[in-house]
Design a protein around this motif. Structure first.
Motif, PDB file in Angstrom:
ATOM      1  N   GLU A  98      -4.474  14.698   4.710  1.00 13.65           N
ATOM      2  CA  GLU A  98      -4.096  14.034   5.966  1.00 13.65           C
ATOM      3  C   GLU A  98      -5.231  13.139   6.467  1.00 13.65           C
ATOM      4  OE1 GLU A  98      -3.255  15.665  10.393  1.00 13.65           O
ATOM      5  OE2 GLU A  98      -2.085  16.619   8.800  1.00 13.65           O
ATOM      6  N   LYS A  99      -6.457  13.619   6.363  1.00 19.95           N
ATOM      7  CA  LYS A  99      -7.622  12.863   6.826  1.00 19.95           C
ATOM      8  C   LYS A  99      -7.839  11.592   6.006  1.00 19.95           C
ATOM      9  CE  LYS A  99     -12.571  13.554   7.600  1.00 19.95           C
ATOM     10  NZ  LYS A  99     -13.661  14.531   7.574  1.00 19.95           N
ATOM     11  N   LEU A 100      -7.533  11.651   4.707  1.00 19.84           N
ATOM     12  CA  LEU A 100      -7.782  10.521   3.816  1.00 19.84           C
ATOM     13  C   LEU A 100      -6.647   9.506   3.758  1.00 19.84           C
ATOM     14  CD1 LEU A 100      -9.307  12.432   0.778  1.00 19.84           C
ATOM     15  CD2 LEU A 100     -10.530  11.036   2.435  1.00 19.84           C
ATOM     16  N   GLN A 101      -5.445   9.907   4.161  1.00 18.02           N
ATOM     17  CA  GLN A 101      -4.258   9.073   3.967  1.00 18.02           C
ATOM     18  C   GLN A 101      -4.412   7.668   4.555  1.00 18.02           C
ATOM     19  OE1 GLN A 101      -1.596  10.693   2.199  1.00 18.02           O
ATOM     20  NE2 GLN A 101      -1.114   8.554   1.826  1.00 18.02           N
ATOM     21  N   ARG A 102      -4.745   7.576   5.802  1.00 22.48           N
ATOM     22  CA  ARG A 102      -4.815   6.265   6.460  1.00 22.48           C
ATOM     23  C   ARG A 102      -5.950   5.389   5.909  1.00 22.48           C
ATOM     24  NH1 ARG A 102      -6.221   4.218  12.129  1.00 22.48           N
ATOM     25  NH2 ARG A 102      -4.978   2.331  12.216  1.00 22.48           N
ATOM     26  N   TYR A 149      -7.373   5.499   3.045  1.00 24.86           N
ATOM     27  CA  TYR A 149      -7.034   5.145   1.663  1.00 24.86           C
ATOM     28  C   TYR A 149      -6.024   4.001   1.638  1.00 24.86           C
ATOM     29  CZ  TYR A 149      -5.218   5.526  -3.085  1.00 24.86           C
ATOM     30  OH  TYR A 149      -4.802   5.245  -4.367  1.00 24.86           O
ATOM     31  N   GLU A 150      -4.994   4.097   2.461  1.00 18.18           N
ATOM     32  CA  GLU A 150      -3.975   3.045   2.507  1.00 18.18           C
ATOM     33  C   GLU A 150      -4.579   1.732   2.965  1.00 18.18           C
ATOM     34  OE1 GLU A 150      -0.809   4.651   4.880  1.00 18.18           O
ATOM     35  OE2 GLU A 150      -0.254   6.098   3.327  1.00 18.18           O
ATOM     36  N   MET A 151      -5.482   1.780   3.929  1.00 17.50           N
ATOM     37  CA  MET A 151      -6.137   0.556   4.397  1.00 17.50           C
ATOM     38  C   MET A 151      -7.024  -0.038   3.297  1.00 17.50           C
ATOM     39  SD  MET A 151      -7.128   1.740   8.264  1.00 17.50           S
ATOM     40  CE  MET A 151      -8.180   0.349   8.552  1.00 17.50           C
ATOM     41  N   MET A 152      -7.664   0.818   2.529  1.00 14.73           N
ATOM     42  CA  MET A 152      -8.561   0.387   1.478  1.00 14.73           C
ATOM     43  C   MET A 152      -7.805  -0.329   0.355  1.00 14.73           C
ATOM     44  SD  MET A 152     -10.970   2.774  -0.896  1.00 14.73           S
ATOM     45  CE  MET A 152      -9.568   3.396  -1.817  1.00 14.73           C
ATOM     46  N   ILE A 153      -6.610   0.166   0.007  1.00 14.47           N
ATOM     47  CA  ILE A 153      -5.903  -0.413  -1.126  1.00 14.47           C
ATOM     48  C   ILE A 153      -4.989  -1.570  -0.727  1.00 14.47           C
ATOM     49  CG2 ILE A 153      -6.005   1.699  -2.474  1.00 14.47           C
ATOM     50  CD1 ILE A 153      -3.039   2.126  -1.790  1.00 14.47           C
ATOM     51  N   LEU A 201     -15.165   6.673  -0.307  1.00 15.12           N
ATOM     52  CA  LEU A 201     -14.245   5.541  -0.238  1.00 15.12           C
ATOM     53  C   LEU A 201     -15.090   4.299  -0.020  1.00 15.12           C
ATOM     54  CD1 LEU A 201     -11.383   6.967   2.034  1.00 15.12           C
ATOM     55  CD2 LEU A 201     -11.412   6.798  -0.458  1.00 15.12           C
ATOM     56  N   GLY A 202     -14.907   3.315  -0.863  1.00 11.24           N
ATOM     57  CA  GLY A 202     -15.680   2.084  -0.742  1.00 11.24           C
ATOM     58  C   GLY A 202     -17.174   2.307  -0.850  1.00 11.24           C
ATOM     59  N   GLY A 203     -17.589   3.291  -1.639  1.00  8.92           N
ATOM     60  CA  GLY A 203     -19.005   3.536  -1.852  1.00  8.92           C
ATOM     61  C   GLY A 203     -19.690   4.380  -0.797  1.00  8.92           C
ATOM     62  N   ARG A 204     -18.950   4.802   0.219  1.00  8.01           N
ATOM     63  CA  ARG A 204     -19.537   5.584   1.308  1.00  8.01           C
ATOM     64  C   ARG A 204     -18.910   6.970   1.366  1.00  8.01           C
ATOM     65  NH1 ARG A 204     -19.507   1.098   6.025  1.00  8.01           N
ATOM     66  NH2 ARG A 204     -21.283  -0.075   5.261  1.00  8.01           N
ATOM     67  N   GLU A 205     -19.748   7.951   1.691  1.00  6.72           N
ATOM     68  CA  GLU A 205     -19.211   9.300   1.843  1.00  6.72           C
ATOM     69  C   GLU A 205     -18.272   9.318   3.037  1.00  6.72           C
ATOM     70  OE1 GLU A 205     -20.660  13.770   2.968  1.00  6.72           O
ATOM     71  OE2 GLU A 205     -21.974  12.635   1.624  1.00  6.72           O
ATOM     72  N   PHE A 206     -17.058   9.742   2.789  1.00  9.82           N
ATOM     73  CA  PHE A 206     -16.044   9.766   3.840  1.00  9.82           C
ATOM     74  C   PHE A 206     -15.701  11.186   4.265  1.00  9.82           C
ATOM     75  CE2 PHE A 206     -11.805   9.709   5.604  1.00  9.82           C
ATOM     76  CZ  PHE A 206     -11.945   8.715   6.554  1.00  9.82           C
ATOM     77  N   ALA A 207     -15.693  12.119   3.343  1.00  8.86           N
ATOM     78  CA  ALA A 207     -15.331  13.495   3.681  1.00  8.86           C
ATOM     79  C   ALA A 207     -16.107  14.451   2.793  1.00  8.86           C
ATOM     80  CB  ALA A 207     -13.838  13.716   3.507  1.00  8.86           C
ATOM     81  N   ARG A 208     -16.426  15.603   3.371  1.00 12.30           N
ATOM     82  CA  ARG A 208     -17.112  16.662   2.638  1.00 12.30           C
ATOM     83  C   ARG A 208     -16.488  17.979   3.078  1.00 12.30           C
ATOM     84  NH1 ARG A 208     -22.834  17.707   0.625  1.00 12.30           N
ATOM     85  NH2 ARG A 208     -23.013  15.441   0.670  1.00 12.30           N
ATOM     86  N   ALA A 268      -2.914  16.975  -6.093  1.00 11.68           N
ATOM     87  CA  ALA A 268      -2.810  16.291  -4.800  1.00 11.68           C
ATOM     88  C   ALA A 268      -3.416  14.897  -4.858  1.00 11.68           C
ATOM     89  CB  ALA A 268      -3.483  17.122  -3.713  1.00 11.68           C
ATOM     90  N   PHE A 269      -4.563  14.756  -5.510  1.00  9.57           N
ATOM     91  CA  PHE A 269      -5.199  13.441  -5.578  1.00  9.57           C
ATOM     92  C   PHE A 269      -4.449  12.507  -6.513  1.00  9.57           C
ATOM     93  CE2 PHE A 269      -8.387  15.145  -2.969  1.00  9.57           C
ATOM     94  CZ  PHE A 269      -9.176  14.095  -2.508  1.00  9.57           C
ATOM     95  N   GLU A 270      -3.904  13.024  -7.601  1.00  8.20           N
ATOM     96  CA  GLU A 270      -3.101  12.179  -8.486  1.00  8.20           C
ATOM     97  C   GLU A 270      -1.844  11.690  -7.777  1.00  8.20           C
ATOM     98  OE1 GLU A 270      -2.477  14.620 -11.934  1.00  8.20           O
ATOM     99  OE2 GLU A 270      -4.462  14.166 -12.750  1.00  8.20           O
ATOM    100  N   THR A 271      -1.276  12.515  -6.919  1.00 10.97           N
ATOM    101  CA  THR A 271      -0.057  12.164  -6.192  1.00 10.97           C
ATOM    102  C   THR A 271      -0.331  11.204  -5.040  1.00 10.97           C
ATOM    103  OG1 THR A 271       0.925  14.297  -6.729  1.00 10.97           O
ATOM    104  CG2 THR A 271       1.879  13.100  -4.868  1.00 10.97           C
ATOM    105  N   HIS A 272      -1.301  11.545  -4.191  1.00  8.76           N
ATOM    106  CA  HIS A 272      -1.535  10.792  -2.958  1.00  8.76           C
ATOM    107  C   HIS A 272      -2.578   9.684  -3.081  1.00  8.76           C
ATOM    108  CE1 HIS A 272       0.921  13.552  -0.620  1.00  8.76           C
ATOM    109  NE2 HIS A 272       0.299  14.563  -1.223  1.00  8.76           N
ATOM    110  N   PHE A 273      -3.549   9.866  -3.967  1.00  6.92           N
ATOM    111  CA  PHE A 273      -4.670   8.920  -4.072  1.00  6.92           C
ATOM    112  C   PHE A 273      -4.951   8.572  -5.537  1.00  6.92           C
ATOM    113  CE2 PHE A 273      -5.596  12.112  -0.665  1.00  6.92           C
ATOM    114  CZ  PHE A 273      -5.202  11.326   0.408  1.00  6.92           C
ATOM    115  N   PRO A 274      -4.021   7.903  -6.193  1.00  7.50           N
ATOM    116  CA  PRO A 274      -4.178   7.658  -7.630  1.00  7.50           C
ATOM    117  C   PRO A 274      -5.370   6.776  -8.006  1.00  7.50           C
ATOM    118  CG  PRO A 274      -2.286   6.461  -6.754  1.00  7.50           C
ATOM    119  CD  PRO A 274      -2.767   7.354  -5.661  1.00  7.50           C
TER     120      PRO A 274
END
Length: 105
Positions: A94-98, A100-104, A75-82, A38-44
């Motif tokens: 789903e929680k990380l998608q937006r 992550y897209e803003m970050m990249i 994300l960006g050095g800060r804990e985003f999800a646990r 999932a991470f390789e696909t959505h968040f490479p």
């Protein structure tokens, strides 16, 4: 892996997934390939780091991991999800998608 190295990786990379597991944790071993895919696909750009709590008890203690599996996303050095125990991979994606897209972008 040393704690200092891990902290530097978290600071330097756009995203990091810490996947805490245990040697005798069947759930951990069953979920790991699903998270990897999932991470390789959505968040490479998110680096995936697998940590066995028996091999790295000081790192688990530092990140306040008291049960396995536990996944911590930075994300960006800060804990985003646990997430831990009853993990919903689809909800995490789903929680990380937006963000992550803003970050990249």
């Amino acid at each position: 892996m040393r704690l200092e190295t891990l902290q530097k990786t978290i600071e330097d990379k756009p995203g990091v997934l810490l996947y805490f597991s245990g040697e005798n944790c069947n759930v951990c071993h069953a979920l790991r390939p699903k998270f990897k895919e999932a991470f390789e696909t959505h968040f490479p750009l998110v680096e995936q780091i697998y940590l066995d709590v028996q091999e790295h008890p000081e790192i688990a203690a530092h990140f306040q991991v008291f049960s396995v599996p536990t996944m911590i996303v930075y994300l960006g050095g800060r804990e985003f999800a646990r997430e831990g125990r009853a993990v919903s991979l689809s909800r995490l994606v789903e929680k990380l998608q937006r963000p992550y897209e803003m970050m990249i972008s």
